[in-house]
Design an enzyme around this catalytic site. Structure first.
Site, PDB file in Angstrom:
ATOM      1  N   GLU A 212      21.076  71.609  32.941  1.00  0.00           N
ATOM      2  CA  GLU A 212      21.773  71.841  31.681  1.00  0.00           C
ATOM      3  C   GLU A 212      22.657  73.085  31.799  1.00  0.00           C
ATOM      4  O   GLU A 212      22.234  74.087  32.354  1.00  0.00           O
ATOM      5  CB  GLU A 212      20.687  72.067  30.607  1.00  0.00           C
ATOM      6  CG  GLU A 212      21.215  72.226  29.226  1.00  0.00           C
ATOM      7  CD  GLU A 212      22.123  71.090  28.850  1.00  0.00           C
ATOM      8  OE1 GLU A 212      21.634  69.968  28.702  1.00  0.00           O
ATOM      9  OE2 GLU A 212      23.336  71.332  28.699  1.00  0.00           O
TER      10      GLU A 212
ATOM     11  N   CYS B  89      17.746  82.939  30.201  1.00  0.00           N
ATOM     12  CA  CYS B  89      18.250  82.272  31.418  1.00  0.00           C
ATOM     13  C   CYS B  89      18.649  83.219  32.543  1.00  0.00           C
ATOM     14  O   CYS B  89      18.054  83.183  33.621  1.00  0.00           O
ATOM     15  CB  CYS B  89      19.417  81.370  31.047  1.00  0.00           C
ATOM     16  SG  CYS B  89      18.947  80.160  29.811  1.00  0.00           S
TER      17      CYS B  89
HETATM   18  C1  UGA Z   1      23.627  80.801  30.179  1.00  0.00           C
HETATM   19  C2  UGA Z   1      24.799  80.034  30.827  1.00  0.00           C
HETATM   20  O1  UGA Z   1      26.042  80.581  30.365  1.00  0.00           O
HETATM   21  C3  UGA Z   1      24.730  78.540  30.485  1.00  0.00           C
HETATM   22  O2  UGA Z   1      25.774  77.848  31.177  1.00  0.00           O
HETATM   23  C4  UGA Z   1      23.362  77.995  30.940  1.00  0.00           C
HETATM   24  O3  UGA Z   1      23.188  76.627  30.605  1.00  0.00           O
HETATM   25  C5  UGA Z   1      22.257  78.789  30.253  1.00  0.00           C
HETATM   26  O4  UGA Z   1      22.395  80.180  30.582  1.00  0.00           O
HETATM   27  C6  UGA Z   1      20.930  78.252  30.728  1.00  0.00           C
HETATM   28  O5  UGA Z   1      20.625  78.414  31.905  1.00  0.00           O
HETATM   29  O6  UGA Z   1      20.250  77.570  29.965  1.00  0.00           O
HETATM   30  P1  UGA Z   1      23.116  81.736  27.714  1.00  0.00           P
HETATM   31  O7  UGA Z   1      21.910  82.386  28.320  1.00  0.00           O
HETATM   32  O8  UGA Z   1      22.980  80.988  26.435  1.00  0.00           O
HETATM   33  O9  UGA Z   1      23.773  80.702  28.761  1.00  0.00           O
HETATM   34  O10 UGA Z   1      24.159  82.898  27.426  1.00  0.00           O
HETATM   35  P2  UGA Z   1      25.566  83.400  27.983  1.00  0.00           P
HETATM   36  O11 UGA Z   1      26.615  83.143  26.972  1.00  0.00           O
HETATM   37  O12 UGA Z   1      25.827  82.950  29.349  1.00  0.00           O
HETATM   38  O13 UGA Z   1      25.300  84.986  27.993  1.00  0.00           O
HETATM   39  C7  UGA Z   1      24.267  85.570  28.782  1.00  0.00           C
HETATM   40  C8  UGA Z   1      24.250  87.062  28.618  1.00  0.00           C
HETATM   41  O14 UGA Z   1      25.355  87.664  29.298  1.00  0.00           O
HETATM   42  C9  UGA Z   1      24.321  87.572  27.191  1.00  0.00           C
HETATM   43  O15 UGA Z   1      23.367  88.609  27.001  1.00  0.00           O
HETATM   44  C10 UGA Z   1      25.736  88.074  27.051  1.00  0.00           C
HETATM   45  O16 UGA Z   1      25.867  89.094  26.066  1.00  0.00           O
HETATM   46  C11 UGA Z   1      25.994  88.611  28.453  1.00  0.00           C
HETATM   47  N1  UGA Z   1      27.420  88.688  28.840  1.00  0.00           N
HETATM   48  C12 UGA Z   1      28.173  87.563  28.897  1.00  0.00           C
HETATM   49  C13 UGA Z   1      27.959  89.907  29.194  1.00  0.00           C
HETATM   50  O17 UGA Z   1      27.289  90.968  29.163  1.00  0.00           O
HETATM   51  N2  UGA Z   1      29.279  89.955  29.590  1.00  0.00           N
HETATM   52  C14 UGA Z   1      30.054  88.861  29.652  1.00  0.00           C
HETATM   53  O18 UGA Z   1      31.239  88.972  30.044  1.00  0.00           O
HETATM   54  C15 UGA Z   1      29.492  87.615  29.291  1.00  0.00           C
END
Ligand code: UGA
Length: 451
Positions: free
Chosen positions: A152, A280
């Protein structure tokens, strides 16, 4: 009215977390009868009232409609599996203390399903598991059941949108017919997406043909963790450069805007800040490191990414301390407890880490999140107060930390904030504010990597 029973359009989804609920709710609104199975009675009871136990845009409307039309059956019984052509495993894989994922639920779900699966049914693993797990799970299933890995990629907060607009759908396994069965389920969902749009307002773009990747089992398993690990690597890289920007007067946002304009690099996931959290990235990075170690492969590049990430909450707290001299007896607001905007999930939330670090350093901390207050209660130190509005959080404080990129934190009236605060320090741990707006309001600004 529910559609007439036919086993080809009846499926089961085991596990009612983000992935399971989203998969079940979408399939149940695009023509499938779906048994959504969870051993947690409390979650099933909430689902039966027509909503999810977590906040996610669009999901409640889908659950409610599917329940009303009798297409979705939330249940603690595994019996629906006897009628299902496809069984999705979407159970949790919490991490063990050594960083490896705990696969107990993965195995117990397969065991429970194996006694009930129809001949020719397909068992589809959506849970994130270390490469090599599928082979073991497949051996637990009856001989005529095919095993597929279908990782996913949805993000929390945009789960419905991501399911309708996936960059790729990976279907890994040895049985071509089973792979095609799973592919045709996704095609059916794609064709039925207008109903999802009608219910949620979330739109779908048609898939490009190239978006299906039919691979071998191990490749599919590795694709998932590699994608998450690479995104985590990008974030930790941006955070490392941000530390250098802090020392030299460069602005990380300007740097990454220009660096990311190179199509080979891409701007996304290069936002510096307090680091990544959630259920994740932290888990998948440590899981990949332990997988590699088990096979004698050096993955120190990911160990470094992990260490940088761990350092970020302390880094921003330390930066703020230089302005306040000491946190002892200071009143500080922490805005943002969810691990990112758009979700109520607080797992491994950097905002919570920041709040606890400040409280440990002697500050009186007042915390607020628009959707995750309830979830954060048990993770915050007991001395931290949780309040229901930004104003209640920020009045009379010496400093405000912004730890999650919720739009309401960016859109607040900073002149008003300046009026109600006692001190004047705004710490932007997610780099979402325009520093000049803050300075114009008579406040002091600290970001990460912004000079
Ligand atoms: C992540 C992946 O993006 C999804 O593709 C994957 O399906 C999912 O894990 C999973 O394995 O189930 P998610 O954990 O919902 O999704 O969140 P993200 O939007 O990827 O963000 C993860 C973290 O990185 C957050 O804490 C966000 O604030 C941080 N982040 C994101 C940053 O610090 N900088 C960025 O540029 C982007």
């Amino acid at each position: 009215m529910g559609t007439k029973f036919h086993w080809h359009n009846t499926i089961s989804v085991i596990g009612s977390g983000y992935v399971g609920v989203t998969t079940a709710a979408i399939a149940a609104n695009t023509g499938y009868k779906v048994y959504l199975i969870d051993i947690n009675q409390e979650r099933i009871d909430v689902l039966k009232t027509g909503k999810s136990f977590f906040y996610e845009e669009g999901i409640d409307a889908l659950i409610k409609n599917a329940l009303d039309s009798k297409q979705l059956i939330p249940t603690t019984s595994y019996d629906g599996i006897t009628k299902s052509s496809i069984v999705f495993s979407c159970v949790g894989t919490p991490d063990n203390s050594d960083g490896s994922p705990n696969l107990d639920y993965v195995f117990s779900a397969a065991k429970a399903a194996s006694n009930k699966m129809k001949k020719d049914a397909v068992y589809v693993q959506k849970s994130t598991v270390p490469v090599g797990t599928g082979k073991i799970v497949a051996s637990m299933l009856p001989g005529q059941v095919a095993y597929i890995s279908n990782p996913e990629f949805l993000r929390e907060g945009t789960a419905v949108f991501d399911t309708l607009n996936s960059d790729r759908i990976v279907i890994g396994g040895a049985d071509k017919e089973a792979q095609n069965k799973v592919k045709s389920l996704y095609e059916t969902i794609e064709h039925g997406s207008a109903n999802i749009t009608k219910l949620t307002g979330i739109t779908a773009q048609p898939h490009a043909n190239g978006s299906y990747f039919l691979t071998n089992l191990e490749s599919a398993e590795l694709i998932k963790v590699t994608a998450n690990a690479f995104l985590a690597l990008k974030i930790s890289f941006a955070n490392s450069i941000a530390k250098l920007a802090d020392k030299t007067g460069a602005d990380i946002t300007e740097v990454m805007d220009a660096v990311g304009a190179d199509a080979r690099i891409n701007r996304s996931f290069l936002n510096a800040g307090r680091g990544y959290g959630g259920g994740c990235f932290p888990k998948d990075v440590s899981g990949l490191i332990s997988s590699a170690a088990e096979h004698g492969v050096d993955l120190s590049i990911m160990t470094a990414a992990n260490e940088v990430n761990e350092s970020m909450p302390g880094y921003i707290v330390h930066k703020a301390k230089r302005s306040l001299t000491s946190f002892e007896k200071k009143k500080i607001a922490v805005l943002g407890l969810a691990f990112k905007a758009g979700t109520s999930d607080t797992r491994r939330s950097p905002g919570i880490k920041i709040a606890n670090l400040l409280a440990n350093a002697g500050a009186y901390v007042v915390a607020y999140d628009p959707h995750a207050n309830k979830e954060a209660v048990h993770e915050l130190k007991t001395t931290i107060s949780i309040v229901e509005t930004i104003v209640d959080a920020t009045k009379n404080v010496d400093a405000v930390f912004i730890a999650t990129e919720w739009p309401e934190f960016k859109q607040q009236d900073f002149h008003e904030l300046s009026r109600i605060m006692k001190g004047n320090l705004v710490v932007d741990a997610v780099n979402i504010l325009n520093p000049s707006d803050i300075l114009k309001a008579g406040l002091q600004y600290i970001g990460i990597g912004r000079g």
